[in-house]
Design a protein around this motif. Structure first.
Motif: not given
Length: 118
Positions: A2-17
């Protein structure tokens, strides 16, 4: 997956995790496909959010010289006289078009870097 575009720092952190969790996934598996797509999305976000400018032309020459194990005297064949090399490297003289062409050819420094103001 379930990949979504990264639009915020929070999204970025979740993606990195998530990237850390699936980092060793094998190609051709569902997690491997997720890893590949997630890496592309993260790369896009990082390039847009944290752009890295081009280096100063003289800094680029210094860096390439270091990589190639060259000394300033080795630039005489590319730039010209020893005094001219010194003036260029100390930013007392600008690179000419001919110097830029030679530096591009001999040291493989992109012309986009060499033609910048400094």
């Amino acid at each position: 997956m379930n990949i979504k575009p990264i639009r915020s720092e929070t999204d970025y952190q979740k993606s990195m995790e998530r990237l850390e969790v699936i980092f060793d996934a094998k190609r051709g598996t569902d997690e491997g496909d997720e890893l590949e797509i997630l890496a592309i999305v993260i790369d896009k976000y990082e390039n847009e959010s944290f752009p890295i400018g081009m280096p100063d032309p003289i800094a680029a020459i210094h860096f390439r010289m270091e990589q190639m194990g060259l000394k300033q005297k080795d630039l005489v064949n590319i730039i010209g006289f020893k005094s001219r090399v010194s003036e260029i490297m100390n930013k007392k003289r600008k690179l000419t078009l001919e110097m830029i062409r030679k530096l591009n050819t001999e040291l493989n420094i992109p012309t986009e870097v060499l033609i910048q103001n400094y």
